[in-house]
Write a protein that holds these residues in place. Structure first.
Motif, PDB file in Angstrom:
ATOM      1  N   GLN A  91     -37.541 -57.831  75.441  1.00 26.30           N
ATOM      2  CA  GLN A  91     -37.897 -56.219  75.489  1.00 26.30           C
ATOM      3  C   GLN A  91     -38.359 -55.507  76.496  1.00 26.30           C
ATOM      4  OE1 GLN A  91     -37.008 -54.710  72.549  1.00 26.30           O
ATOM      5  NE2 GLN A  91     -36.054 -56.672  72.039  1.00 26.30           N
ATOM      6  N   SER A  92     -37.760 -55.761  77.655  1.00 27.05           N
ATOM      7  CA  SER A  92     -38.382 -54.954  78.995  1.00 27.05           C
ATOM      8  C   SER A  92     -38.383 -53.426  78.767  1.00 27.05           C
ATOM      9  CB  SER A  92     -37.668 -55.398  80.114  1.00 27.05           C
ATOM     10  OG  SER A  92     -36.340 -54.717  80.261  1.00 27.05           O
ATOM     11  N   ILE A  93     -39.124 -52.820  79.874  1.00 27.32           N
ATOM     12  CA  ILE A  93     -39.546 -51.287  79.747  1.00 27.32           C
ATOM     13  C   ILE A  93     -38.310 -50.860  79.972  1.00 27.32           C
ATOM     14  CG2 ILE A  93     -40.770 -49.621  80.615  1.00 27.32           C
ATOM     15  CD1 ILE A  93     -43.231 -51.461  81.152  1.00 27.32           C
ATOM     16  N   VAL A  94     -37.518 -51.455  80.978  1.00 29.85           N
ATOM     17  CA  VAL A  94     -36.291 -50.830  81.501  1.00 29.85           C
ATOM     18  C   VAL A  94     -35.188 -50.920  80.187  1.00 29.85           C
ATOM     19  CG1 VAL A  94     -34.300 -51.209  83.087  1.00 29.85           C
ATOM     20  CG2 VAL A  94     -36.992 -51.254  83.913  1.00 29.85           C
ATOM     21  N   ASP A  95     -35.162 -51.931  79.651  1.00 29.60           N
ATOM     22  CA  ASP A  95     -34.164 -52.160  78.644  1.00 29.60           C
ATOM     23  C   ASP A  95     -34.236 -51.163  77.309  1.00 29.60           C
ATOM     24  OD1 ASP A  95     -32.752 -54.258  79.822  1.00 29.60           O
ATOM     25  OD2 ASP A  95     -33.963 -55.738  78.503  1.00 29.60           O
ATOM     26  N   MET A  96     -35.620 -50.764  77.000  1.00 29.49           N
ATOM     27  CA  MET A  96     -36.009 -49.979  76.014  1.00 29.49           C
ATOM     28  C   MET A  96     -35.524 -48.381  76.507  1.00 29.49           C
ATOM     29  SD  MET A  96     -39.603 -51.265  74.233  1.00 29.49           S
ATOM     30  CE  MET A  96     -40.486 -51.483  75.620  1.00 29.49           C
ATOM     31  N   ILE A  97     -36.093 -48.142  77.607  1.00 28.82           N
ATOM     32  CA  ILE A  97     -35.809 -46.763  78.223  1.00 28.82           C
ATOM     33  C   ILE A  97     -34.290 -46.441  78.357  1.00 28.82           C
ATOM     34  CG2 ILE A  97     -36.318 -44.979  80.017  1.00 28.82           C
ATOM     35  CD1 ILE A  97     -38.930 -46.196  80.429  1.00 28.82           C
ATOM     36  N   SER A  98     -33.522 -47.631  78.639  1.00 33.37           N
ATOM     37  CA  SER A  98     -32.173 -47.327  78.983  1.00 33.37           C
ATOM     38  C   SER A  98     -31.500 -47.206  77.724  1.00 33.37           C
ATOM     39  CB  SER A  98     -31.572 -48.861  79.775  1.00 33.37           C
ATOM     40  OG  SER A  98     -32.156 -48.965  81.064  1.00 33.37           O
ATOM     41  N   HIS A  99     -31.964 -47.989  76.569  1.00 36.20           N
ATOM     42  CA  HIS A  99     -31.243 -47.906  75.375  1.00 36.20           C
ATOM     43  C   HIS A  99     -31.614 -46.324  74.722  1.00 36.20           C
ATOM     44  CE1 HIS A  99     -30.107 -48.685  71.182  1.00 36.20           C
ATOM     45  NE2 HIS A  99     -31.489 -48.383  70.745  1.00 36.20           N
ATOM     46  N   ASN A 100     -32.677 -45.856  74.942  1.00 35.95           N
ATOM     47  CA  ASN A 100     -32.995 -44.408  74.558  1.00 35.95           C
ATOM     48  C   ASN A 100     -32.490 -43.298  75.413  1.00 35.95           C
ATOM     49  OD1 ASN A 100     -35.064 -44.755  72.240  1.00 35.95           O
ATOM     50  ND2 ASN A 100     -36.048 -45.855  73.843  1.00 35.95           N
ATOM     51  N   GLU A 147     -28.114 -39.270  75.607  1.00 33.72           N
ATOM     52  CA  GLU A 147     -26.955 -39.216  76.418  1.00 33.72           C
ATOM     53  C   GLU A 147     -25.821 -38.685  75.429  1.00 33.72           C
ATOM     54  OE1 GLU A 147     -26.879 -38.154  79.628  1.00 33.72           O
ATOM     55  OE2 GLU A 147     -24.672 -37.705  79.749  1.00 33.72           O
ATOM     56  N   SER A 148     -25.564 -39.481  74.407  1.00 30.86           N
ATOM     57  CA  SER A 148     -24.616 -39.230  73.364  1.00 30.86           C
ATOM     58  C   SER A 148     -24.683 -37.878  72.522  1.00 30.86           C
ATOM     59  CB  SER A 148     -24.454 -40.583  72.571  1.00 30.86           C
ATOM     60  OG  SER A 148     -25.573 -40.704  71.788  1.00 30.86           O
ATOM     61  N   LEU A 149     -26.075 -37.429  72.722  1.00 31.95           N
ATOM     62  CA  LEU A 149     -26.090 -36.191  71.725  1.00 31.95           C
ATOM     63  C   LEU A 149     -26.170 -35.198  72.517  1.00 31.95           C
ATOM     64  CD1 LEU A 149     -29.280 -37.713  69.816  1.00 31.95           C
ATOM     65  CD2 LEU A 149     -26.996 -37.560  68.857  1.00 31.95           C
ATOM     66  N   VAL A 150     -26.072 -35.128  73.879  1.00 32.39           N
ATOM     67  CA  VAL A 150     -25.996 -33.845  74.862  1.00 32.39           C
ATOM     68  C   VAL A 150     -24.598 -33.145  74.436  1.00 32.39           C
ATOM     69  CG1 VAL A 150     -25.637 -33.344  77.024  1.00 32.39           C
ATOM     70  CG2 VAL A 150     -27.558 -34.998  76.644  1.00 32.39           C
ATOM     71  N   GLN A 151     -23.773 -33.849  73.899  1.00 33.18           N
ATOM     72  CA  GLN A 151     -22.642 -32.844  73.637  1.00 33.18           C
ATOM     73  C   GLN A 151     -22.705 -32.051  72.495  1.00 33.18           C
ATOM     74  OE1 GLN A 151     -19.466 -35.614  71.914  1.00 33.18           O
ATOM     75  NE2 GLN A 151     -20.969 -37.306  71.484  1.00 33.18           N
ATOM     76  N   ASP A 169     -31.853 -36.573  81.637  1.00 32.79           N
ATOM     77  CA  ASP A 169     -32.175 -36.756  83.094  1.00 32.79           C
ATOM     78  C   ASP A 169     -33.363 -37.473  83.367  1.00 32.79           C
ATOM     79  OD1 ASP A 169     -30.278 -33.795  84.159  1.00 32.79           O
ATOM     80  OD2 ASP A 169     -29.547 -35.810  83.605  1.00 32.79           O
ATOM     81  N   LEU A 170     -34.418 -37.039  82.551  1.00 35.51           N
ATOM     82  CA  LEU A 170     -35.831 -37.502  82.846  1.00 35.51           C
ATOM     83  C   LEU A 170     -35.679 -39.088  82.627  1.00 35.51           C
ATOM     84  CD1 LEU A 170     -38.136 -34.531  81.668  1.00 35.51           C
ATOM     85  CD2 LEU A 170     -37.766 -35.347  84.083  1.00 35.51           C
ATOM     86  N   LEU A 171     -35.276 -39.550  81.579  1.00 31.17           N
ATOM     87  CA  LEU A 171     -35.210 -40.801  81.012  1.00 31.17           C
ATOM     88  C   LEU A 171     -34.467 -41.807  82.169  1.00 31.17           C
ATOM     89  CD1 LEU A 171     -34.510 -40.634  77.360  1.00 31.17           C
ATOM     90  CD2 LEU A 171     -36.607 -41.287  78.417  1.00 31.17           C
ATOM     91  N   GLN A 172     -33.290 -41.119  82.659  1.00 27.78           N
ATOM     92  CA  GLN A 172     -32.695 -41.869  83.753  1.00 27.78           C
ATOM     93  C   GLN A 172     -33.568 -41.798  84.820  1.00 27.78           C
ATOM     94  OE1 GLN A 172     -28.998 -39.866  85.286  1.00 27.78           O
ATOM     95  NE2 GLN A 172     -27.969 -41.834  85.725  1.00 27.78           N
ATOM     96  N   SER A 173     -34.085 -40.763  85.211  1.00 24.22           N
ATOM     97  CA  SER A 173     -35.106 -40.944  86.483  1.00 24.22           C
ATOM     98  C   SER A 173     -36.189 -41.897  86.174  1.00 24.22           C
ATOM     99  CB  SER A 173     -35.675 -39.356  86.776  1.00 24.22           C
ATOM    100  OG  SER A 173     -36.458 -39.517  87.804  1.00 24.22           O
TER     101      SER A 173
END
Length: 533
Positions: free
Chosen positions: A219-228, A233-237, A247-251
């Protein structure tokens, strides 16, 4: 001018060869990418002190080669601690290497800023501008001669038994200092190293734990943030306003991955050695013991050693009559007084001109209305021998003057001692102003600036950039910078990139062309990632 620099197995640099160019070259890169290491390698190749820890992990030696117009200097640093130096492939001592390059390159960094804050060094800046080197050298020699003669006079008055006891004490003190052989600045280096090594386990444990949390655990921090990030991203549409969050989460993921790479690099360079910390602690105790006994600093310990040598020489030399010694002392005091007063008049005459030039240079660096004043004072002393203006003054190796720089950075405010009021950004600009004033007097053809843009921004940054461009018209200038104003003003743009491959850290340096440079500057200094061409 420096034509090229070759580096192999130095710190985190695997291998690098750079053709260095005239004019202004800026050096950019992310924090920790290796920019300062590049300059460290250059300074070591030209005579700065080297250490075995500079050798890249896993390598037997570092090689650094610097080519000038008519000479090539090569420095080898071995992992067991020895170093070798060559000039045009001929062996050269480290001392001669440093002397040969005293007028080649001027390195400006935080050390220079500390010098300008050291009141005892202010007189050196003024004397350099005055150009009275011959009188200054004679004065220093006379002061040394007088010190030795007065020691002889004192010893001539002592009995044979007293001289014997004194010699025993002096020889003991000399042997104690020689056995330790302290170097200037060694205590600071040892204290910093001891502090780091004393907390090395804490540092390693924290870095390892952090690395596990960032990228290693299920349950790494990178995995959790990547999942979120994928969820948002799927809701941006459905809602474009969510793009900012995406974008902030990706950064954040990118920043964490970079942090993980930096942690890997630190872990690869850091190890715990209990024997080494014991050696550092023992050496510190020796140095601190000497400092307590002989004046409180390594400089005072070394001064004490010189004084001991002179006194031992005096005690063991044939006795001279008191009358003869008095005559010699009076003659040298008279000549010293003439030179000291001449130096004083020269300093008074030139100090106003120098302060005006520095003020003008500061104005060109967005310090309009600043007052820069050079105050020259003397110390009245009953034990002095230099008479001036009906006062008897104390003497020193540079005459009778004490010089201190005063500054008022705000119009209408009285001047105050520079060392107590100047901010970091002001100190950077004052140093640049001084170097600008002295450029015509300075034989150095290459200037290297690290941290010159510390504490400045906006209009001040633009002015610093303009001043660096002016300097580059007559000098080769290299500047590590964090400011877009300076980066955009350069003739050449050298960018440093650090990467981690298979658990090893690598550093690359590349010149950017006229298309790449503006895009990277925008990326570095605005936080925006620009699509590469």
């Amino acid at each position: 001018m420096i034509h090229s620099l070759y580096i192999k197995d130095f710190a985190i640099i695997d291998e690098m060869e750079l053709n260095l160019k005239p004019g202004l070259t800026v050096i950019t890169g992310e924090t920790g990418s290796g920019k300062s290491i590049l300059l460290d390698a250059l300074s070591v190749s030209l005579g700065r002190k080297a250490d075995k820890i500079m050798v890249r992990n896993g390598s037997n030696r570092s090689v650094i080669e610097t080519k000038l117009e008519n000479r090539t200097f090569r420095r080898l640093i071995f992992s067991h601690g020895r170093t070798k130096a060559f000039c045009n492939d001929e062996p050269i001592t480290i001392g001669d290497l440093g002397k040969a390059n005293e007028t080649v390159v001027d390195f400006h960094g935080q050390h220079d800023q500390q010098l300008i804050l050291n009141v005892n060094r202010h007189i050196d800046y003024l004397d350099r501008y005055c150009g009275h080197d011959v009188d200054l050298e004679k004065t220093s020699q006379l002061y040394s001669d007088l010190s030795e003669l007065k020691i002889k006079l004192k010893n001539a008055l002592q009995s044979a038994d007293e001289r014997k006891d004194r010699l025993e004490l002096l020889n003991f003190q000399a042997n104690e200092i020689d056995a330790a052989n302290p170097k200037v600045g060694e205590d600071i280096i040892l204290e910093n190293e001891y502090k780091r090594m004393s907390h090395i386990e804490e540092i390693l444990n924290t870095l390892r734990s952090l690395q596990d949390q960032i990228n290693s655990d299920d349950q790494s921090i990178v995995d959790m943030i990547s999942h979120n990030h994928r969820l948002v991203e799927s809701l941006v549409q459905y809602d474009e306003n969510l793009k900012v969050i995406s974008d902030l989460l990706q950064s954040s993921v990118i920043q964490l991955q970079e942090a993980n790479a930096e942690i890997s690099g630190q872990l690869s360079l850091t190890e715990f050695d209990p024997d080494e910390i014991e050696k550092v602690e023992e050496r510190l105790q020796v140095i601190e013991s000497l400092k307590r006994k002989y004046g409180g600093s390594i400089e005072s310990v070394l001064e004490k050693r010189i004084y001991i040598q002179k006194e031992v020489k005096s005690l063991t030399s044939p006795e001279q009559s008191e009358d003869e010694l008095h005559k010699k002392i009076n003659k040298k005091e008279k000549y010293f007084s003439q030179l000291a007063i001449r130096l004083h008049k020269s300093r008074v005459q030139k100090s106003k001109k120098l302060s005006n030039k520095i003020e003008n240079a500061m104005a060109g660096l967005n310090m309009l209305g600043s007052d820069f004043e050079i105050k020259i004072t003397q110390q009245i002393s009953e034990n002095g021998f230099v008479s001036m203006d009906n006062n008897v003054l104390d003497a020193n190796a540079k005459g009778i003057d004490t010089v201190e720089f005063f500054l008022s950075a705000n119009p209408g405010e009285p001047v105050k001692p520079l060392a107590t009021i100047a901010s970091g950004g002001e100190i950077s600009r004052i140093m640049l102003a001084i170097k600008t004033v002295f450029q015509d007097l300075d034989p150095v053809q290459t200037l290297v600036f690290d941290e010159i843009d510390s504490g400045i921004s906006g209009k001040a940054a633009e002015k610093v950039a303009e001043q660096l461009v002016k300097l580059s018209k007559s000098k080769q200038v290299f500047c590590i910078t964090h400011l877009s104003q300076i980066a955009r003003s350069a003739d050449h743009h050298l960018h440093i990139v650090k990467s981690v491959k298979n658990g090893q850290t690598f550093v690359e340096a590349n010149y950017l062309n006229e298309l790449e440079s503006p895009k990277l500057i925008l990326e570095l200094f605005t936080g925006m990632e620009i699509e590469r061409v």
